[in-house]
Design an enzyme around this catalytic site. Structure first.
Site: not given
Ligand code: BGC
Length: 759
Positions: A292
């Site tokens: 993530d």
């Molecule tokens: C979120 C993800 C997301 C990523 C990219 C993160 O903060 O938890 O779900 O895909 O950001 O945007």
């Protein structure tokens, strides 16, 4: 071989030979083999830095004039140090960057472009939690198909979606992104969503690679608090949280994203059990994992790595393939390999996973296949796409209450309609479209006001006042204005609830009643004695206990997307009949959280709502029951369930149990009913839930008609993670239930025999 100029040329020749082979004549196995050979060939040409480059995923904002912004980017793409980008750019900007990758870098490896397309690109579908309430796998698959067509037409080849977090705590703001509390239903939805995004041939230019997230356990964060810790047994992980991801792997999902949380102190990003063992070994996942955002460098914050180098080491050796935005792999993996801490063969394995999907997507054949301005103009926000969004929006809105059949509204009885609420005409992008709608446009939204106005009868009028300011703050002035309007109206429609920012990432709440003082507004309007229809907008289950008796009808609308107003108006006026059913339990009080239907019996079960004894499993200040149970939802018609039958009183491991029930439409509307099948394993080696969903069917039944609905169960449907952590089952009694929701069910029972004695 790739260390000498001659070797380099030879390897390149092999690569070109593979690149030019015509795969259309080959069957799937041959294609797979060919891809593996191409990947091997390419890997043999790559330097360690280039390999690590494929594991480096960057965020960047670009315009066509890429050299003005992010001036460093062209240089590092040219050096082969970037594998994927999450850019905000027009097609021209994307073409310019891809051109650098494929024309100027040494090995010409195309870039992935990735974005979060969680419920639609420009045509915004209901939030996933709302979509789930349709229990309509075809409509959900269609929603993702449309999203894939639009996303790919916008130049994106990889999406950070779908989301399969199981959520049983409505305080968690990200409940909106997933399908609710149930692993079985979420697994069915997982398959539909992966099919929708990836189609059955990834090399088609209108498919995108799906990335299931968040792996894993994120929906169980303590107290529903965002980014909080998780602690659970491996059994619960396997029984409740892993099944949707496994289903997605079986459906061919190309990538998967780590979650931010720890499980039992181990961050998911550096957990070899869930990555190397379960995902890659047990499930034989052939795609790649994505951290993530910054979840690798954040291992330092978790306190499991002293610095970014150790963080890179921990994540990589646990099985995390690519680094989203953190750049710690780029900074440290080559060094770790040179120091002998990580074997280059392991790096090859991760790079192989990434390249495999670049080949599968056809990016090597045509790196610009997604970058076509004409397609962008023709395929986005089309009428057909809007129709698909309207269809599922209509199917996602749950009718919770309908006193004296107030809905659908009579055009003759209610002439003066008051629309009172700040969400009535809101064009704030996220209010009606939901939190993950970055490419949605506020001007596209059909507001509630617009939708209702369009269907007004000739003698009807509609007047809208805010009632509350933004964030649900109702002042005495706005409430007085609303009361005045109410007094001069025949019917009140109240679009209230959460605004867009109240749910989604980093939006956990401790109070999940309607925000601000909206309840006070409802109370004051209730005193006018006018009939009230409450439209609840929310990205989570809200507590409606103190207002449920003050209104006549409640439609739980979630955040319905671009077509919100039209879907709502169609239901309010009876052009469509509600069919949705809750996929999360709606609590009576927030203190019940986490609350879910599939609870264990405990040692001291309460014997029903009237059991007031001391010493039983109950709350002292609230009922055990939720306000509305999982699976609940009304229709304008009534369905009667009868004649439940099972065809055997006992089964062996090779039998199929057939279950049937007759469902009759007793009312005046042709409508769809969602028929649910639950199971209880009465005695097992570990305590099992009092019921678990194991099947469902969405059936259209005309008024007056009866339909016999059939379900089948085999031994595989009975298995669970037993005391020895085997996925097994023992002989014994099972109860089986069929009905309209998790607490209104017909019941029968059968035995499993001659399989495994229970002791
Ligand atoms: C979120 C993800 C997301 C990523 C990219 C993160 O903060 O938890 O779900 O895909 O950001 O945007």
């Amino acid at each position: 071989m790739s260390d000498t100029p001659l070797g380099w040329v030879m390897a390149l020749a092999i690569a070109i030979q593979f690149l030019s082979c015509d795969s259309t004549d080959l069957n799937r196995d041959k294609e797979t083999l060919a891809i593996e050979q191409k990947v091997d060939s390419l890997l043999s040409l790559m330097t360690l830095e280039e390999k690590v480059g494929q594991l480096n995923h960057l965020k960047a904002n670009y315009s066509t004039d890429i050299y003005k912004q992010n001036a460093h980017l062209p240089g590092i793409i040219k050096e082969g140090l970037v594998g994927a980008l999450s850019p905000r750019s027009d097609i021209a900007g994307l073409i310019a960057l891809q051109k650098i990758a494929v024309d100027s870098s040494r090995l010409r490896i195309p870039l992935f472009y990735a974005q979060d397309i969680v419920h639609g690109y420009r045509t915004i579908f209901p939030i996933p939690l709302g979509q789930a309430c349709s229990w309509d796998m075809q409509a959900i698959e269609k929603a993702e198909r449309v999203a894939a067509v639009e996303t790919s037409a916008a130049g994106i080849s990889l999406t950070f979606a779908p989301v399969f977090d199981i959520t049983r705590d409505a305080r968690w703001g990200r409940a909106m992104e997933a399908a609710g509390e149930d692993p079985y239903l979420t697994s069915q939805i997982a398959k539909a969503r992966i099919r929708g995004f990836q189609g059955n041939d990834l090399s088609q230019p209108n498919t995108v690679i799906a990335c299931a997230k968040h792996y894993v356990g994120y929906g169980a964060v303590e107290a529903g608090m965002e980014y909080n810790v998780v602690d659970m047994s491996e059994r619960y992980l396997r029984q409740i949280h892993l099944p949707p991801f496994k289903a997605a792997v079986e459906e061919g999902m190309g990538s998967i994203m780590n979650s931010f949380n720890t499980i039992g102190g181990v961050p998911a990003t550096s957990d070899p059990l869930i990555l190397n063992q379960i995902l890659k070994t047990e499930w034989a996942f052939d795609g790649f994992t994505i951290s993530d955002a910054h979840s690798i460098d954040e291992l330092v914050q978790h306190g499991v790595a002293v610095d970014f180098k150790e963080a890179a080491y921990r994540a990589f050796t646990a099985g995390s393939d690519t680094d989203l935005w953190g750049q710690v792999y780029s900074a440290h993996l080559p060094e770790l390999v040179r120091e002998g801490k990580i074997r280059e063969a392991e790096v090859n394995e991760s790079v192989r996973r990434v390249l495999r999907y670049k080949y599968k997507l056809g990016l090597f054949d045509d790196p610009y296949r997604y970058l076509n301005q004409k397609r962008f103009e023709e395929q986005i926000f089309t009428e057909d796409n809007r129709k698909a969004a309207l269809d599922i929006a209509t199917k996602s809105i749950v009718l919770l209450k309908n006193k004296e059949q107030l809905l659908p509204i009579s055009k003759t009885k209610y002439k003066r309609i008051a629309l009172i609420g700040n969400l009535g005409d809101s064009r704030a992008r996220k209010d009606l479209m939901g939190n993950w709608s970055p490419f949605g446009r506020h001007e596209d939204i059909i507001t509630v006001n617009q939708g209702l106005e369009k269907l007004l009868g000739p003698d009807q009028s509609l007047t809208h006042v805010m009632g509350c300011e933004h964030w649900g703050e109702c002042t005495n002035t706005t409430m007085k204005e609303a009361e005045q309007l109410a007094k001069n109206s025949d019917l009140l429609i109240l679009p209230l609830g959460e605004q867009g920012w109240d749910s989604g990432e980093c939006s956990s709440r401790t109070d999940i009643t309607l925000p601000g003082n909206q309840e006070e507004l409802i109370t004051r309007l209730g005193r006018t004695g006018k009939p009230i229809i409450l439209l609840v907008f929310a990205g989570r289950a809200q507590v409606l206990t103190d207002i449920v008796d003050k209104v006549d009808a409640i439609m739980y609308c979630w955040q319905p997307g671009t077509m919100a107003g039209e879907a709502i108006a169609n239901l309010v006026y009876g052009r469509n009949v509600p069919s949705a059913k809750l996929t999360v339990t709606l609590p009576y009080r927030v203190g019940q959280a986490p609350i879910y239907y599939a609870k264990l019996n405990t040692s001291r079960p309460r014997q029903g709502p009237d059991d007031k004894r001391w010493g039983v499993n109950k709350w002292s200040d609230a009922p055990n029951e939720p306000l509305f149970p999982f699976g609940y939802g009304l229709s304008y018609t009534t369905f009667e369930y009868s004649d439940m039958k099972i065809d055997k009183s006992s089964i062996t491991f090779e039998d199929t149990l057939n279950i049937s029930v007759t469902v009759t439409n007793k009312g005046n509307y042709d409508a769809s009913e969602i028929i649910q099948l639950y199971l209880r394993d009465k005695v097992a080696t570990v305590s099992r839930p009092i019921k678990e969903l194991v099947g469902f069917d969405r059936v259209f039944i005309k008024t007056g008609e009866s339909k016999k609905v059939m379900f089948q169960l085999t031994i595989d449907d009975l298995k669970y993670w037993d005391q020895n952590m085997a996925f097994e089952v023992e002989d014994g009694e099972f109860e089986v239930f069929v009905g309209k929701n998790s607490s209104d069910l017909l019941k029968d029972s059968f035995k499993l025999v001659d399989y495994r004695p229970s002791y």
